[in-house]
Design a protein around this motif. Structure first.
Motif, short mmCIF file in Angstrom:
data_model
loop_
_atom_site.label_atom_id
_atom_site.label_comp_id
_atom_site.label_asym_id
_atom_site.label_seq_id
_atom_site.Cartn_x
_atom_site.Cartn_y
_atom_site.Cartn_z
N THR A 56 25.42 29.74 44.83
CA THR A 56 25.86 30.41 43.61
C THR A 56 27.13 31.23 43.78
N THR A 57 27.58 31.43 45.02
CA THR A 57 28.74 32.28 45.26
C THR A 57 29.79 31.53 46.06
N PHE A 58 31.03 31.54 45.53
CA PHE A 58 32.15 30.84 46.16
C PHE A 58 33.35 31.78 46.25
N ILE A 59 33.92 31.85 47.45
CA ILE A 59 35.15 32.62 47.68
C ILE A 59 36.27 31.61 47.81
N VAL A 60 37.23 31.67 46.91
CA VAL A 60 38.27 30.64 46.85
C VAL A 60 39.62 31.24 47.21
N HIS A 61 40.15 30.79 48.35
CA HIS A 61 41.54 31.12 48.71
C HIS A 61 42.41 30.20 47.86
N ASP B 157 28.18 30.41 35.19
CA ASP B 157 26.92 30.72 35.86
C ASP B 157 27.10 31.05 37.35
N LEU B 158 28.28 30.74 37.89
CA LEU B 158 28.52 30.96 39.31
C LEU B 158 29.30 32.25 39.54
N THR B 159 29.16 32.81 40.72
CA THR B 159 29.94 33.97 41.13
C THR B 159 31.18 33.48 41.86
N ILE B 160 32.33 33.74 41.27
CA ILE B 160 33.60 33.25 41.81
C ILE B 160 34.44 34.44 42.27
N ILE B 161 34.78 34.43 43.55
CA ILE B 161 35.61 35.48 44.16
C ILE B 161 36.96 34.89 44.51
N ILE B 162 38.01 35.59 44.16
CA ILE B 162 39.36 35.09 44.41
C ILE B 162 39.94 35.75 45.66
N ASN B 163 40.73 34.98 46.41
CA ASN B 163 41.30 35.43 47.67
C ASN B 163 42.67 34.78 47.82
N GLY B 164 43.55 35.48 48.53
CA GLY B 164 44.86 34.91 48.83
C GLY B 164 45.99 35.68 48.16
#
Length: 350
Positions: free
Chosen positions: A169-174, A208-215
């Motif tokens: 359910t949780t994605f950290i996207v660079h 519905d997903l937890t999306i974390i942004i990185n970069g």
């Protein structure tokens, strides 16, 4: 298992986190960062699954309870090995286990993990399902938006869909591609263009997903802007090189009441940890190397860095080195204040 995972997840927040960074976010760095923020989620350096299984675990994944909440980042592509590591992470008390699908180094390519896994969404899904079934802590993914000649939207959405099907359910996207051919790992941190809008699009498509942004997130102002579009922000080099900004995170990002944690207060909070580590035989320089940017922008910052860099490597160096560095900053601040007062008096007399 799902109920246990959700219960654990509710105890921590991904709204703000400090990125896993090789050779930087070791246990001493994390304990230092924790002196500045109680709420940010901290990550270990990436540790390979094989190393966790066969290596010196205390050296590789040991941590101090002060670091909570803290996540273990793994590198690997074998579901059985990763499942074993997830169980180990839970047994050691980690709050989360994360799979690295974004590191572009030669080492991870030869080991068939990291960013090259962007090409194998089903394998990543199998790994994540195995990890989730093995341990009652959240299993999350950190990825790029694609590698080499992949179409970013297609690659990112395929990976997320495959893993979401496995219950992630949780994605950290660079928000950069990784170029495994032609760019060094250092160049991969800067040269591929950022595509924040694609990460925003992912969040709109999968609310519905937890999306974390990185970069490329260089400030808390930038982080606050991203939080209008996604669920969380992960800072890397900015948090490491100018750690004082972490002292504002609990108030600005999490809405906590109370004052920010200033550099001097952070050092006071970190001091007992340093003393305990020194008594255990940890060299002073292993801790001070993470603190060099703490006084960035303040009078005396250069002297602070110089004293910590030079004096911490001396045999038997202890907390007196930190005291000298802090005294240099306070002296510089006093001198700057005296100059301001003298100038004000001159202007008033005129």
């Amino acid at each position: 298992m799902i109920e246990k995972e959700q219960k654990s997840r509710n105890n921590i927040s991904s709204r703000f986190s400090v990125a896993p960074m090789m050779d930087w976010t070791d246990r001493h760095c994390r304990a230092f960062h924790r002196a500045l923020t109680k709420r940010a989620l901290l990550y270990t350096e990436m540790v390979t699954a094989k190393a966790v299984i066969h290596g010196d675990r205390e050296r590789l994944i040991g941590f101090d309870p002060v670091e909570h909440p803290v996540a273990l980042q793994l590198g690997g592509s074998d579901p059985d090995e990763l499942a074993q590591c997830a169980r180990i992470a839970a047994d050691w008390g980690y709050d989360e286990v994360n799979l690295n699908c974004g590191c572009p180094s030669d080492r991870v390519q030869s080991g068939a993990f990291g960013a090259c896994l962007m090409r194998e969404p089903q394998l990543v899904s199998d790994c994540m399902q195995a990890m989730r079934e093995a341990a009652p802590i959240p299993a999350t993914v950190k990825c790029r938006i694609g590698v080499d000649d992949q179409a970013p939207r297609e690659a990112l959405f395929a990976l997320v869909e495959a893993c979401a099907t496995a219950g992630v359910t949780t994605f950290i996207v660079h928000a950069r591609k990784a170029w495994l051919q032609g760019l060094s790992p250092k160049e991969n941190r800067d040269i591929p263009p950022l595509d924040y809008e694609l990460v925003y699009e992912l969040k709109r498509a999968r609310p519905d997903l937890t999306i974390i942004i990185n970069g490329g997130v260089a400030s808390l102002e930038a982080a606050e802007g991203h939080l209008a579009q996604v669920d969380g922000v992960m800072l890397g080099r900015a948090a490491y090189h100018e750690p004082a900004l972490l002292g504002q995170v609990d108030r600005r990002i999490f809405g906590e009441a109370g004052d920010d944690v200033g550099p001097f207060a952070a050092l006071d909070a970190y001091r007992p940890y340093m003393q305990a580590q020194l008594e255990a035989g940890t060299p002073m320089a292993h801790m001070t190397r993470h603190m060099l940017g703490l006084m960035h922008g303040l009078p005396g910052a250069r002297a602070f860095r110089r004293i910590l860099t030079v004096d911490s490597i001396a045999p038997g160096a202890g907390l007196e080195v930190l005291d000298r560095a802090v005294d240099a900053v306070r002296a510089a601040q006093d001198a700057a204040e005296a100059r301001r007062e003298a100038y004000a008096a001159t202007m008033g007399a005129g």
